[in-house]
Design an enzyme around this catalytic site. Structure first.
Site, PDB file in Angstrom:
ATOM      1  N   LYS A   1      -7.381   1.471  -2.548  1.00 16.36           N
ATOM      2  CA  LYS A   1      -6.917   1.033  -1.224  1.00 16.36           C
ATOM      3  C   LYS A   1      -6.822   2.207  -0.262  1.00 16.36           C
ATOM      4  CE  LYS A   1      -5.263  -1.438   2.090  1.00 16.36           C
ATOM      5  NZ  LYS A   1      -4.017  -2.192   2.064  1.00 16.36           N
TER       6      LYS A   1
ATOM      7  N   THR B   1       0.866  -1.181   0.000  1.00 19.40           N
ATOM      8  CA  THR B   1       0.000   0.000   0.000  1.00 19.40           C
ATOM      9  C   THR B   1       0.898   1.225   0.000  1.00 19.40           C
ATOM     10  OG1 THR B   1      -1.768  -1.122   1.190  1.00 19.40           O
ATOM     11  CG2 THR B   1      -1.775   1.283   1.239  1.00 19.40           C
TER      12      THR B   1
ATOM     13  N   LYS C   1       0.561   5.553   8.423  1.00 21.16           N
ATOM     14  CA  LYS C   1       1.082   5.718   7.062  1.00 21.16           C
ATOM     15  C   LYS C   1      -0.065   5.824   6.062  1.00 21.16           C
ATOM     16  CE  LYS C   1       1.738   2.533   4.209  1.00 21.16           C
ATOM     17  NZ  LYS C   1       2.073   1.280   3.481  1.00 21.16           N
TER      18      LYS C   1
END
Length: 307
Positions: free
Chosen positions: A172, A97, A247
């Site tokens: 995502k 990701t 993150k």
């Protein structure tokens, strides 16, 4: 003939993904900077390698699962990376990701080197990886999507071609933004419910059958008990760490800023995960945000300091 997989990144997600690949008849070689991760790969019948170049040399597929866009670029574009050492015709699948710009840049470099590549980030966190029930969000060409499906079927159950390169990452980012916000919201709900005299199991039983149900509660409940397999029932051992959620929330804010989208709730949720990481809880599961919101985390920390 066994199809050969080179898997780069053998951590909390990569290891169970490799396990399912090996169980489904693929020959798996892998590389990770962690000796322990390499040892675990050997235990499931995989072949640990000393470099990316060694791992990818004869692979039919290269699959990566690494932390950030910087890592993805190094894995693929570095001097010892995939694009310089993979055999011609290998199919490249990045399940990390990362930011959309990095995904598109690496894809362009792969195309320039005559490789087909897709970005295929996953949803479901470690429990789904262990169960072989991941959801893959795939960005790339139609041909790339079709070529990627065979090994992905060994690791998941849902595969969606989102659009061109980078679109898997865009999807995502949106998905994890929702997850991060949902965990904060359900943590607030559980805190209020407790202070109103309701027990956690009752709240879980009612809300999961009502209009307030969500994945953060039903499958990943942030209080111990209602879901025995959730990290909260295992002292918040990370299925998906607070550092990784921070993150991803930062990626959502970066994407929002670049597209002029207003995301104030996501911004507030990001601040909670920042507090977790700054407070020394980066490696605990992100659902420990419940303890921060309920006031338990500060009390727990103070108790440890006193003792």
């Amino acid at each position: 003939m066994l199809q050969k997989i080179a898997f780069i990144g053998l951590g909390n997600m990569g290891h169970p993904m490799c396990t399912h690949l090996a169980r489904n008849g693929f020959s798996v070689s892998g590389y990770d900077i962690s000796p322990e991760a390499l040892s675990r790969l050997k235990q499931i019948g995989g072949t640990p390698c000393t470099s990316i170049a060694e791992a990818v040399r004869d692979a039919d597929y290269v699959i990566s699962m690494v932390p950030t866009g910087r890592h993805v670029r190094e894995v693929y574009e570095g001097s010892e990376g995939v694009l310089k050492h993979a055999r011609p015709g290998a199919m490249l699948i990045d399940c990390s990701t990362v930011d959309i710009e990095s995904a598109r840049a690496v894809n362009a470099a792969a195309v320039a080197a005559n490789f087909e590549m897709v970005d295929a980030p996953v949803s479901g966190a470690q429990p789904a990886a262990i169960a072989g029930r991941l959801i893959f969000m795939i960005g790339g060409t139609e041909e790339g999507y079709n070529r990627a499906i065979p090994p992905l079927k060994a690791m998941g159950h849902t595969f969606v071609h989102i659009g061109p390169a980078g679109c898997g990452q865009a999807m995502k980012i949106c998905n994890n933004m929702m997850t991060g916000m949902s965990m904060v919201a359900i943590s607030e709900v559980l805190t209020l419910a407790e202070r109103l005299g309701l027990d956690h199991q009752t709240v879980y039983d009612v809300v999961t059958k009502g209009s307030g149900n969500c994945w953060a509660l039903q499958a990943y409940c942030p209080v111990p008990g209602p879901v025995p397999t959730s990290p909260s029932s295992n002292d918040y051992a990370p299925g998906f760490s607070a550092e990784m959620m921070l993150k991803d929330m930062r990626l959502s804010q970066q994407a929002a800023a670049s597209s002029s989208a207003a995301t104030p709730l996501a911004g507030a949720a990001t601040a909670f995960y920042q507090m977790l990481v700054a407070g020394g809880h980066a490696n605990r599961d992100f659902s420990i945000v419940y303890k921060l919101i309920s006031g338990r985390l500060s009390s727990e920390t103070l108790k440890k300091e006193v003792t």
